[in-house]
Motif scaffolding. Structure first.
Motif, short mmCIF file in Angstrom:
data_model
loop_
_atom_site.label_atom_id
_atom_site.label_comp_id
_atom_site.label_asym_id
_atom_site.label_seq_id
_atom_site.Cartn_x
_atom_site.Cartn_y
_atom_site.Cartn_z
N ALA A 316 25.41 43.44 19.13
CA ALA A 316 25.15 44.40 18.05
C ALA A 316 26.40 44.77 17.26
O ALA A 316 26.34 44.95 16.03
N PHE A 317 27.56 44.84 17.93
CA PHE A 317 28.73 45.43 17.28
C PHE A 317 29.94 44.51 17.14
O PHE A 317 30.82 44.78 16.33
N HIS A 318 30.02 43.43 17.92
CA HIS A 318 31.25 42.64 17.91
C HIS A 318 31.04 41.15 17.68
O HIS A 318 31.82 40.52 16.99
N GLY A 319 30.03 40.58 18.29
CA GLY A 319 29.68 39.20 18.01
C GLY A 319 30.54 38.14 18.65
O GLY A 319 30.67 37.04 18.12
N HIS A 320 31.12 38.41 19.81
CA HIS A 320 31.92 37.40 20.49
C HIS A 320 31.06 36.34 21.16
O HIS A 320 31.42 35.18 21.21
N ALA A 321 29.95 36.75 21.73
CA ALA A 321 29.07 35.91 22.54
C ALA A 321 29.71 35.59 23.88
O ALA A 321 29.11 35.78 24.93
N ARG A 322 30.93 35.10 23.89
CA ARG A 322 31.64 34.83 25.13
C ARG A 322 33.07 35.31 24.99
O ARG A 322 33.77 34.93 24.05
N ILE A 323 33.49 36.18 25.91
CA ILE A 323 34.86 36.69 25.89
C ILE A 323 35.20 37.17 27.29
O ILE A 323 34.33 37.68 28.02
N ASP A 324 36.45 36.99 27.71
CA ASP A 324 36.88 37.47 29.01
C ASP A 324 36.72 38.99 29.09
O ASP A 324 37.04 39.70 28.12
N TRP A 325 36.31 39.47 30.24
CA TRP A 325 36.10 40.91 30.38
C TRP A 325 37.37 41.70 30.12
O TRP A 325 37.33 42.79 29.55
N ALA A 343 38.00 51.38 31.09
CA ALA A 343 38.49 50.13 30.50
C ALA A 343 39.40 49.42 31.50
O ALA A 343 39.34 48.19 31.65
N HIS A 344 40.24 50.17 32.20
CA HIS A 344 41.10 49.57 33.22
C HIS A 344 40.26 48.97 34.34
O HIS A 344 40.54 47.86 34.81
N ARG A 345 39.22 49.68 34.77
CA ARG A 345 38.36 49.15 35.83
C ARG A 345 37.70 47.84 35.41
O ARG A 345 37.58 46.92 36.20
N LEU A 346 37.28 47.77 34.15
CA LEU A 346 36.66 46.53 33.67
C LEU A 346 37.68 45.40 33.66
O LEU A 346 37.34 44.25 33.99
N ARG A 347 38.92 45.68 33.30
CA ARG A 347 39.94 44.65 33.35
C ARG A 347 40.14 44.15 34.78
O ARG A 347 40.23 42.93 35.03
N GLN A 411 48.46 42.14 30.90
CA GLN A 411 47.41 42.43 31.86
C GLN A 411 47.94 42.46 33.29
O GLN A 411 47.17 42.44 34.25
N LEU A 412 49.26 42.53 33.47
CA LEU A 412 49.86 42.36 34.79
C LEU A 412 49.40 43.42 35.78
O LEU A 412 49.10 43.12 36.94
N ASP A 413 49.32 44.68 35.37
CA ASP A 413 48.93 45.74 36.30
C ASP A 413 47.50 45.53 36.81
O ASP A 413 47.25 45.64 38.02
N ALA A 414 46.59 45.23 35.91
CA ALA A 414 45.20 45.00 36.32
C ALA A 414 45.12 43.75 37.19
O ALA A 414 44.36 43.72 38.17
N TRP A 415 45.89 42.72 36.85
CA TRP A 415 45.86 41.48 37.63
C TRP A 415 46.35 41.72 39.05
O TRP A 415 45.76 41.22 40.01
N ARG A 416 47.44 42.45 39.20
CA ARG A 416 47.96 42.73 40.54
C ARG A 416 46.94 43.46 41.40
O ARG A 416 46.75 43.14 42.57
N GLU A 417 46.29 44.45 40.80
CA GLU A 417 45.27 45.20 41.54
C GLU A 417 44.13 44.27 41.93
O GLU A 417 43.61 44.33 43.06
N ALA A 418 43.71 43.42 41.00
CA ALA A 418 42.62 42.48 41.29
C ALA A 418 43.04 41.47 42.35
O ALA A 418 42.25 41.09 43.22
N ALA A 419 44.28 40.99 42.27
CA ALA A 419 44.75 39.99 43.22
C ALA A 419 44.77 40.54 44.64
O ALA A 419 44.44 39.84 45.61
#
Length: 459
Positions: A316-325, A343-347, A411-419
């Motif tokens: 409806a608002f952006h039109g990416h269809a496919r994009i990394d979260w 937003a951080h949690r989604l990353r 994205q390093l902070d979010a990546w470290r947490e995810a890793a």
């Protein structure tokens, strides 16, 4: 003469509308007061959109025998309904939504006047889709006069399906009085609920029925075979989406069983690391593995919570269809859909999925809690599992190599947490006696890959 002019005005609105009164008057060669009288005499055949100088007029459109306007309700967590507004069909396949109370999240940005070129975006997730959606279409297509092939459905087919059979769709929205009555009756009834001890007997039967296209339920998205179930518990009713494997005496069945166990482990890991995730449990019965995922859009008293997928918002608002979260999180925060914390949690969820081999992270596999005002809350995580290791469409289990993805600098902070969470996930898979030895070996190699890359980017 007035009848002739009204016919001309309606034809003009069907062709070019919505239009302001001045354009109608200019094209028909009549004065503003005459336009006002004509449109007033049209009754509900003409829909007024907006206010004051921004007012436009559109021709209403009948859909089958269902009429041209319908109430839209919300069922709250306490199972009590409230009126959210009214949806009207317009010429040219458009729709207009008139909220009965302020609901800026629903009529945001370009949709502020409540005008939509097709079914409103906040109903997108109620469209039949995925495994259950195809079964739903097969059961009701004849009743609403729609094609049996979901790919051939138009907006009008979806609307008729929601009006007649849309009492248990995802989220808390219900369109039309008939669907609301069916939803309220279902909330008062104990029919179809199972005692927990009956699952081992009933789940294999429900799986067989689902594969025949007979399973009851909404159009919960996703291609994995599944059915819906309700369990009677001391605190009320627990509503479930139940995925199931092929019979586990085949290589493909064993692999799907492994993946469903992995989905349970992933949900537990996310929860332990401070991220909301759908509650999951695993049951083995009838030669299959069943993964129960508690519906976070339902409450124990048969109430509901709102839901909208990122796919619906994006379309409806952006039109990416496919994009990394993790990329989309930035845009959702910038545009006011998410606050900084969500937003951080989604990353983090986006990177976690990448680091556990989830190759099915489309925007339909994440969502928000739909409410009247923005920002919206991030919904619990669901469908999080290492899908890159699923069997091929031929049924063959194909060897695939997993390599951990390095982070982007921003994205390093979010990546470290995810890793950190991903390492815990792979470790638990290795230690799980429910997972087959071949897949535990895969998990060991994958965990080593995450550890290697993580050592390079350690704080």
């Amino acid at each position: 003469m007035d009848d002739s002019r009204l016919t001309q005005a309606l034809a003009l609105l069907r062709r070019d509308g919505p239009l302001p009164a001045r354009d109608i008057g200019r094209q028909l060669g009549i004065s503003q007061p005459t336009v006002s009288r004509l449109l007033a005499s049209a009754g509900d055949r003409v829909v007024r959109i907006g206010r004051a100088r921004s007012t436009r007029y559109a021709a209403a459109r009948d859909i089958g025998r269902a009429g041209r306007c319908w109430p839209l309700y919300r069922i709250g967590p306490d199972a009590r309904p409230t009126l959210l507004g009214e949806l009207r069909a317009l010429a040219g396949d458009a729709f207009h939504f008139a909220a009965s109370r302020p609901a800026p999240a629903f009529v945001h940005a370009d949709f502020a006047p409540g005008l939509f070129p097709a079914l409103p975006w906040f109903l997108d997730d109620q469209r039949p889709q995925g495994f259950l959606g195809r079964a739903f279409v097969h059961r009701i297509a004849g009743d609403i006069g729609a094609p049996d092939d979901l790919l051939r459905w138009r907006s009008d087919d979806v609307l008729l399906a929601l009006l007649r059979h849309g009492h248990d769709q995802p989220g808390d929205l219900v369109l039309g009085e008939a669907a609301l009555q069916a939803a309220l009756q279902a909330a008062l009834s104990d029919e179809g609920t199972l005692a927990p001890e009956a699952r081992a007997t009933h789940y294999p039967l429900l799986a067989d029925a689902a594969l025949r296209g007979e399973a009851p339920g909404s159009s919960a998205a996703g291609e994995q075979p599944k059915f819906l179930a309700n369990l009677r518990e001391d605190g009320g009713v627990r509503s479930l989406v139940v995925k199931f494997s092929e019979r586990s005496d085949t290589p493909a069945g064993r692999r799907w069983a492994d993946l469903l166990h992995c989905e349970r482990i992933a949900a537990d890991v996310l929860h332990d690391h401070g991220h909301a995730a759908a509650r999951t449990d695993v049951l083995e019965a009838g030669g299959r593995v069943f993964l129960e995922s508690t519906r976070f859009d339902r409450t124990p008293v048969r109430g509901r919570h709102g839901f909208v997928s990122l796919a619906a918002i994006d379309a409806a608002f952006h039109g990416h269809a496919r994009i990394d979260w993790w990329r989309y999180a930035d845009e959702l925060q910038r545009d006011g859909w998410l606050d900084a914390a969500d937003a951080h949690r989604l990353r983090v969820l986006g990177w976690f999925g990448a680091l556990i081999g989830n190759s099915d992270m489309h925007l339909g596999n994440a969502g928000l809690v739909l409410a009247d005002d923005r920002p919206l809350a991030l919904a619990p995580a669901y469908d999080m599992l290492p899908m890159m290791f699923r069997p091929a469409t031929s049924g063959e289990v194909v060897a695939r190599e997993f390599s951990a993805i390095a982070p982007l600098p921003e994205q390093l902070d979010a990546w470290r947490e995810a890793a950190h969470a991903a390492q815990a996930f792979w470790s638990r898979v290795v230690d799980s006696r429910s997972v087959s030895a071949p897949f535990r070996a895969i998990a060991g190699h994958a965990g080593e890959s995450v550890t290697r890359v993580g050592a390079r980017y350690a704080a």
